[in-house]
Design a protein around this motif. Structure first.
Motif, short mmCIF file in Angstrom:
data_model
loop_
_atom_site.label_atom_id
_atom_site.label_comp_id
_atom_site.label_asym_id
_atom_site.label_seq_id
_atom_site.Cartn_x
_atom_site.Cartn_y
_atom_site.Cartn_z
N UNK A 34 11.58 1.24 3.43
CA UNK A 34 10.32 1.84 3.88
C UNK A 34 10.45 2.65 5.16
N UNK A 68 3.42 4.94 6.63
CA UNK A 68 3.37 3.60 6.05
C UNK A 68 1.95 3.06 6.22
N UNK A 69 1.32 2.74 5.11
CA UNK A 69 -0.07 2.26 5.17
C UNK A 69 -0.14 0.73 5.23
N UNK A 70 -1.04 0.23 6.07
CA UNK A 70 -1.29 -1.20 6.19
C UNK A 70 -2.57 -1.53 5.43
N UNK A 122 0.86 -1.18 0.00
CA UNK A 122 0.00 0.00 0.00
C UNK A 122 0.90 1.23 0.00
N UNK A 123 0.29 2.38 0.19
CA UNK A 123 1.04 3.63 0.04
C UNK A 123 2.12 3.78 1.12
N UNK A 124 3.23 4.35 0.71
CA UNK A 124 4.29 4.74 1.63
C UNK A 124 4.70 6.17 1.27
#
Lengths: 148, 455
Positions: free
Chosen positions: A49, A68-70, A33-35
């Motif tokens: 990351x 950091x997206x989960x 996902x997005x970072x």
């Protein structure tokens, strides 16, 4: 300048560089996902990351931020129970709260959920002497962050 | 044409072999350490004074580097989270070279803690279950229980943990290695060459006890973890199966085919051989059955929507049927296998992890992760671990030939014997192992057993 990608948007404050990416996957079941990476110095192209290859380049006055997206399965879990984009303060920082402690650096890490998305905010400060200013700059950066 | 490194590895390994007699495993380990030293830091190892071990730890191996030690360096050689710690997150390094062309995975084991915390996910130092220190005893002198960091993809039900105790390293994706981990990957290529001497033995291993002989094991890094094993009828060989359906045969076990390289809907979870040893079945977690050699297909649950996944199977004495067991203890009988009962309607404290049948085939035992044993038909209850505080969950059960006893294997390598099952040894305190003990098979005469690790 406003940087927008993968449902994240931020108006980069002066002297900040911002990159938003989503890595390609290697394994079949793997998901990314997005970072978001932001720093008060020039970000290298190759960045881990959580700051590998980046924090070793920091000067004592610098700041580095990772968002950091989960995945959706993280939403609603106890680890991500806190809602809303957090703000940082000097008490949250410690020389051991780092993915990799390096001399002089301090870090803090906060897990949260916002707009139905789960994130970790990770902030690295170059030195304790610069921490008050870095806290202010990091919070100004977070004020400009939008999560859709 | 061999590379310089390959030629040096060969020459040094040959020289090691000539110097004095080593055991097979000792020789492999020494060769592997040299090989790893060359792979990690070839010119340092060849041209600079020092040992292979000094180079085998990779870069930034001192305490001041800021990185955390490998779990096998602090956990009696076991590449698993030590007691008092849990998987709290993971990352991968691409193109490390340690896992072929695939990624190498690192799982952070963070200490458990007894107090709450804020959104940091890390509780205060006064309630950690460990103290910050530098590791000693090998070149892996990195930090232990110091870094208050959480990658955040494992055990999300735990709002708070302590600092990182150590790192598990594997070529198997973390969500397969530890079911508490999600598939959300993080990347840290800076750690690609981090290593430790105890990791050189990685790859599934087989340990033989009592009269059981070591006939071999899958070498190198498997793409998928080993999930099961079974003995041949003679006890002079065994099969090992990986979750991708790859089958490895040793001793007098003959290879009859595999699902390796074929697309599976669900991973393989167990293997059972036919009585004559001329075939075997593989079972997937959805109950799909794959039969090879003289093993006949007698039915499956592949087309049924299961409440819980299948975790094990056992063949009837005639080889004309088999049972499948699900994690809720649901039993599915096919062919001449008869249904003698199940725990499908009982609320279990821990999931069922394995089953074993009696010599007559008129009963079976189910074992749960907490060591609870449930016996059905002519299977007699000979004891359990249901009331014992275990260091690690039970992962397998194997019966004695008389049906008057059984062994249980736990993930920390402990073996528990009941009834007429004799204790021949365990992996706890044995030193260097890689991966988790995942399954065991007994010699048909009950005079020994094998334990296999997953990766």
């Amino acid at each position: 300048m406003t940087v927008t990608a993968h449902g994240l948007s931020v108006a980069a404050p002066a002297r900040w560089e911002v990159r938003i990416q989503r890595r390609a996957t290697v394994a079949r079941e793997e998901r990314t996902f997005a970072v978001l990476h932001a720093a008060t110095f020039s970000l290298p192209e190759r960045r881990d990351d959580f700051g590998g290859g980046v924090t070793n380049l920091m000067r004592s006055s610098d700041a580095f931020v990772t968002l950091f997206e989960y995945g959706p399965d993280a939403v609603g879990t106890p680890l991500f129970a806190h809602h809303g984009i957090p703000r940082v303060n000097a008490k949250l920082f410690s020389t051991n709260r780092l993915q990799r402690p390096l001399p002089g650096q301090l870090g803090c890490q906060l897990f949260f959920t916002h707009a139905g998305r789960a994130f970790c905010l990770y902030v690295v400060a170059g030195s304790r002497a610069s921490l008050p200013r870095i806290v202010g700059e990091a919070n100004a950066f977070l004020d400009n962050l939008e999560i859709q | 044409v061999k590379s310089l490194e390959a030629r040096v590895v060969g020459a040094v390994s040959e020289r090691l072999g000539r110097r004095r007699p080593f055991s097979r495993r000792s020789f492999i380990v020494r060769s592997a350490v040299v090989g790893s030293a060359l792979a990690v830091n070839p010119f340092r190892y060849i041209f600079k004074p020092g040992t292979a071990y000094a180079a085998a730890c990779g870069p930034a191996a001192d305490c001041g580097s800021g990185w955390t030690a490998m779990c096998c360096s602090i956990n009696q050689g076991l590449n698993t989270c030590p007691p008092g710690s849990v998987a709290a997150g993971w990352w991968k390094a691409d193109n490390s070279g340690f896992c072929g062309t695939g990624p190498r995975y690192y799982i952070d084991c963070n200490s458990t803690c007894s107090c709450g915390c804020g959104p940091s996910g890390i509780c205060a130092p006064n309630c950690w279950s460990c103290n910050c220190r530098c590791n000693t005893g090998s070149c892996d002198q990195r930090r232990v229980c110091c870094n208050e960091f959480r990658y955040g993809q494992c055990n999300l039900h735990l709002a708070c943990v302590g600092p990182v105790v150590c790192r598990v390293v594997t070529c198997v994706p973390p969500w397969q290695f530890d079911s508490s981990c999600t598939t959300r990957s993080a990347t840290s290529n800076a750690t690609a060459q981090h290593n430790a001497p105890c990791l050189q033995e990685s790859g599934s291993r087989v340990y033989a006890f009592g009269a059981a002989h070591d006939y071999g094991e899958p070498r190198g890094h498997l793409r998928k973890p080993v999930v099961g094993m079974d003995s041949t009828a003679s006890g002079n060989g065994y099969w090992i199966v990986a979750s991708d359906g790859g089958v490895f045969s040793y001793g007098d076990a003959r290879f009859r085919g595999s699902m390796g390289g074929r697309r599976l809907n669900k991973p393989i979870v167990d293997l059972a051989s036919t009585p004559g040893g001329k075939g075997y079945w593989l079972v997937a977690s959805d109950g799909g059955i794959f039969s090879f050699g003289d093993a006949r297909f007698r039915g499956s649950t592949g087309s049924i929507r299961l409440n819980k996944p299948i975790v094990g199977m056992a063949a009837t004495p005639s080889g004309k049927g088999y049972w499948l067991v699900a994690t809720d203890g649901g039993i599915f009988a096919f062919g001449d296998a008869k249904f003698y009962g199940s725990t499908g309607s009982i609320r279990l404290k821990q999931p069922i992890v394995g089953m074993a049948r009696t010599p007559t085939g008129k009963g079976y035992w189910l074992v749960a992760a907490d060591g609870g044993v449930f016996s059905f038909g002519d299977a007699k209850f000979r004891g359990s671990l249901g009331n014992v505080r275990l260091r690690a969950p039970v992962t397998a059960i194997a019966p004695t030939p008389t049906g008057k006893g059984y062994w249980m294997l736990a993930q920390d390598g402990a073996v528990f014997s009941f009834g007429d099952a004799r204790f021949f040894g365990a992996l706890t305190g044995k030193g260097s192992t890689s991966g988790r003990p995942i399954d065991m098979a007994a010699k048909p005469n009950g005079a020994g057993y094998w334990i296999t690790t997953d990766a």
